[in-house]
Write a protein that holds these residues in place. Structure first.
Motif, PDB file in Angstrom:
ATOM      1  N   SER A  91      -0.402   5.595  -5.527  1.00  0.00           N
ATOM      2  CA  SER A  91       0.187   6.164  -4.301  1.00  0.00           C
ATOM      3  C   SER A  91       1.664   5.772  -4.269  1.00  0.00           C
ATOM      4  N   GLY A  92       2.383   6.371  -3.346  1.00  0.00           N
ATOM      5  CA  GLY A  92       3.788   5.990  -3.178  1.00  0.00           C
ATOM      6  C   GLY A  92       3.897   4.539  -2.747  1.00  0.00           C
ATOM      7  N   MET A  93       3.023   4.100  -1.831  1.00  0.00           N
ATOM      8  CA  MET A  93       3.085   2.711  -1.370  1.00  0.00           C
ATOM      9  C   MET A  93       2.778   1.743  -2.508  1.00  0.00           C
ATOM     10  N   ALA A  94       1.867   2.130  -3.424  1.00  0.00           N
ATOM     11  CA  ALA A  94       1.583   1.265  -4.577  1.00  0.00           C
ATOM     12  C   ALA A  94       2.838   1.143  -5.436  1.00  0.00           C
ATOM     13  N   ALA A  95       3.563   2.259  -5.613  1.00  0.00           N
ATOM     14  CA  ALA A  95       4.793   2.224  -6.421  1.00  0.00           C
ATOM     15  C   ALA A  95       5.842   1.331  -5.757  1.00  0.00           C
ATOM     16  N   ILE A  96       5.982   1.475  -4.441  1.00  0.00           N
ATOM     17  CA  ILE A  96       7.028   0.733  -3.724  1.00  0.00           C
ATOM     18  C   ILE A  96       6.694  -0.761  -3.672  1.00  0.00           C
ATOM     19  N   SER A  97       5.463  -1.093  -3.250  1.00  0.00           N
ATOM     20  CA  SER A  97       5.134  -2.517  -3.110  1.00  0.00           C
ATOM     21  C   SER A  97       5.106  -3.192  -4.476  1.00  0.00           C
ATOM     22  N   SER A  98       4.599  -2.515  -5.508  1.00  0.00           N
ATOM     23  CA  SER A  98       4.560  -3.135  -6.844  1.00  0.00           C
ATOM     24  C   SER A  98       5.968  -3.337  -7.378  1.00  0.00           C
ATOM     25  N   VAL A 183      20.121  -5.279  -7.392  1.00  0.00           N
ATOM     26  CA  VAL A 183      19.792  -3.938  -7.875  1.00  0.00           C
ATOM     27  C   VAL A 183      19.477  -3.043  -6.678  1.00  0.00           C
ATOM     28  N   VAL A 184      19.655  -1.732  -6.895  1.00  0.00           N
ATOM     29  CA  VAL A 184      19.351  -0.777  -5.824  1.00  0.00           C
ATOM     30  C   VAL A 184      18.068  -0.026  -6.175  1.00  0.00           C
ATOM     31  N   VAL A 185      17.125  -0.054  -5.250  1.00  0.00           N
ATOM     32  CA  VAL A 185      15.905   0.741  -5.381  1.00  0.00           C
ATOM     33  C   VAL A 185      16.017   1.877  -4.367  1.00  0.00           C
ATOM     34  N   ALA A 186      15.899   3.123  -4.849  1.00  0.00           N
ATOM     35  CA  ALA A 186      16.060   4.281  -3.958  1.00  0.00           C
ATOM     36  C   ALA A 186      14.765   5.083  -3.903  1.00  0.00           C
ATOM     37  N   ASP A 187      14.286   5.335  -2.686  1.00  0.00           N
ATOM     38  CA  ASP A 187      13.135   6.222  -2.495  1.00  0.00           C
ATOM     39  C   ASP A 187      13.666   7.661  -2.450  1.00  0.00           C
ATOM     40  N   HIS A 208       8.995   7.071  -5.747  1.00  0.00           N
ATOM     41  CA  HIS A 208       8.573   8.300  -5.063  1.00  0.00           C
ATOM     42  C   HIS A 208       7.164   8.146  -4.535  1.00  0.00           C
ATOM     43  N   SER A 209       6.894   8.803  -3.427  1.00  0.00           N
ATOM     44  CA  SER A 209       5.528   9.173  -3.113  1.00  0.00           C
ATOM     45  C   SER A 209       5.327  10.513  -3.821  1.00  0.00           C
ATOM     46  N   GLY A 222      -0.368   9.985  -5.316  1.00  0.00           N
ATOM     47  CA  GLY A 222       0.227   9.267  -6.437  1.00  0.00           C
ATOM     48  C   GLY A 222       1.597   8.739  -6.104  1.00  0.00           C
ATOM     49  N   GLY A 223       2.118   7.917  -7.001  1.00  0.00           N
ATOM     50  CA  GLY A 223       3.465   7.379  -6.840  1.00  0.00           C
ATOM     51  C   GLY A 223       4.080   7.188  -8.209  1.00  0.00           C
ATOM     52  N   ILE A 224       5.359   6.924  -8.244  1.00  0.00           N
ATOM     53  CA  ILE A 224       6.036   6.726  -9.531  1.00  0.00           C
ATOM     54  C   ILE A 224       7.259   5.852  -9.321  1.00  0.00           C
ATOM     55  N   ALA A 225       7.552   5.022 -10.315  1.00  0.00           N
ATOM     56  CA  ALA A 225       8.811   4.275 -10.357  1.00  0.00           C
ATOM     57  C   ALA A 225       9.492   4.658 -11.660  1.00  0.00           C
ATOM     58  N   VAL A 226      10.826   4.826 -11.628  1.00  0.00           N
ATOM     59  CA  VAL A 226      11.584   5.223 -12.825  1.00  0.00           C
ATOM     60  C   VAL A 226      12.796   4.301 -12.947  1.00  0.00           C
TER      61      VAL A 226
END
Ligand code: PLP
Length: 395
Positions: A91-98, A183-187, A208-209, A222-226
């Motif tokens: 999920s998006g929240m899984a991507a963000i919190s992880s 570092v900058v993390v951007a949603d 992303h969510s 789903g979610g994703i980090a890049v």
């Protein structure tokens, strides 16, 4: 939007969304990536097992760590955002919190700038401090330089931000954060890489969510980090190996399919979003309209620089407050009341009692999430039909 490609020739985002990170399956020739449902993978013999577990040799081991269908989704997102690597999440929240747990340790500090999605706000305000991370929430970017300390490791931004479409200047945020060693993390959920590519503007990690515009059909979570390969290795270690927030291959398959039409859908939603925002702006029953495509939006100039169109989310305030918002939402016929965004179907919600209900009331008020606020996610229906539905509900 055309973006630089590896061979030096610019490529349109529409082409990249179809072909990026993806080739026909080498085993079968299947054009749509096969859904690989196995939980573990044979490594054949003892020595290969050792080499794979130590990272000496590549190869799949266990689907919590990595999965071939999920890997296609990750490769497509890395190509679209222009990152070296990506990690898919449940999920998006899984991507963000992880991602945040991977980047932060006790004694570190995170600064968020502007409003962020309610779930993210909760992680920053209440979860991270339980693990010794100091959290600072700033309303505006011009407060950032003074708020940075030697302990600041992450600056977190969302642009356009949920739900009042605040815009953060990503180049300026990155300059200030990097000068202070953060570092900058951007949603990038609301903009998608079709409209803004934060890594090309200096940010370090994009999250992303994928449940929203990436899926696009309201049928997958789903979610994703890049980011860089090194950062994504850390994120995978925390998010997959330790927290186990892995994306299902079934959802990955839907997200891959969603990506192929994402630029077409985002363009359609953005063009209709602009029309709807212009219609609402100045309507007697409506107060402020929050849409970065309106020239009087405070972030309009920055949005015009860092976005190609202004997106499919429009928020606005009913002058009659909560009572009027409720009456409006209950009268909609074509637009469905629901909390997601980015679907083919237009959706509307009341953020103060839904998506941002867990945000403390005083913080909600300070962030502009008033009781009269309505958030509209514009789908791919014809703009005229949407305007006429909104018109009858406003009467
Ligand atoms: C901007 C933004 N980021 C993150 C999330 C969380 O995503 P998910 O619901 O997929 O966990 C949402 C959900 O609405 C969102 O709007």
């Amino acid at each position: 939007m055309r973006i630089p490609s590896k061979n030096g020739r610019p490529i349109h985002i529409r082409t990249l969304a179809v072909h990026g990170g993806q080739k026909p399956d080498p085993a079968t020739g299947a054009i749509a990536p096969p859904i690989v449902t196995t939980s573990s993978y044979s490594y054949g013999n003892f020595d290969t097992g050792v080499d794979r577990f130590t990272g000496e040799k590549p190869g799949y081991l266990y689907s919590r760590f990595a999965n071939p269908t999920v890997a296609v989704f990750e490769a497509k997102m890395a190509a679209l955002e222009g990152g070296e690597a990506a990690v898919g999440f449940a999920s998006g929240m899984a991507a963000i919190s992880s991602t945040l747990l991977a980047m932060l340790s006790a004694g570190d500090e995170i600064i968020s700038v502007g409003t962020v999605y309610g779930g993210t706000e909760g992680v920053i305000r209440s979860l991270l401090p339980r693990f010794g991370v100091r959290c600072v929430q700033l309303a505006r970017l011009d407060e950032l330089a003074a708020a940075m300390t030697p302990q600041t490791r992450v600056v977190y931004v969302e642009t356009p931000a949920n739900p009042i479409l605040g815009i953060v200047d990503l180049e300026a945020a990155s300059r200030i954060a990097h000068a202070g060693g953060a570092v900058v993390v951007a949603d990038n959920t609301f903009a998608t890489p079709c409209l803004t590519r934060p890594l090309s503007l200096g940010t370090d990690i994009v999250v992303h969510s994928a449940t929203k515009f990436i899926s696009g059909h309201g049928d997958a979570t789903g979610g994703i980090a890049v980011g860089t390969a090194e950062a994504m290795q850390k994120v995978r270690q925390a998010g997959m190996l330790q927290l186990g927030s892995c994306l299902s291959p079934h959802d990955a398959s839907l997200l891959i399919r969603g990506l192929k039409t994402m630029p077409l859908r985002v363009e359609a939603a953005s063009l209709s979003g602009q029309k709807i925002a212009e219609y609402l702006n100045g309507h007697a029953a409506v107060g402020s309209v929050f849409y970065p495509g309106l020239p009087d939006h405070p972030g309009h100039d920055i949005a015009a620089r860092q976005m190609t169109l202004f997106g499919g989310i429009v928020s606005f305030e009913m002058t009659g407050g909560r009572h009027a918002a409720r009456a409006f939402l209950d009268k909609l016929k074509l637009v469905t009341q629901a909390v997601s965004v980015g679907d083919t179907d237009s959706l509307a919600c009341h953020p103060a009692t839904t998506t941002h209900s867990a945000v403390p009331p005083e913080l909600r008020q300070k962030s502009g999430i008033t009781d009269g606020l309505v958030r509209l996610s514009v789908g791919i229906e014809h703009a005229d039909d949407l305007v006429s539905d909104i018109e009858q509900a406003l009467q």
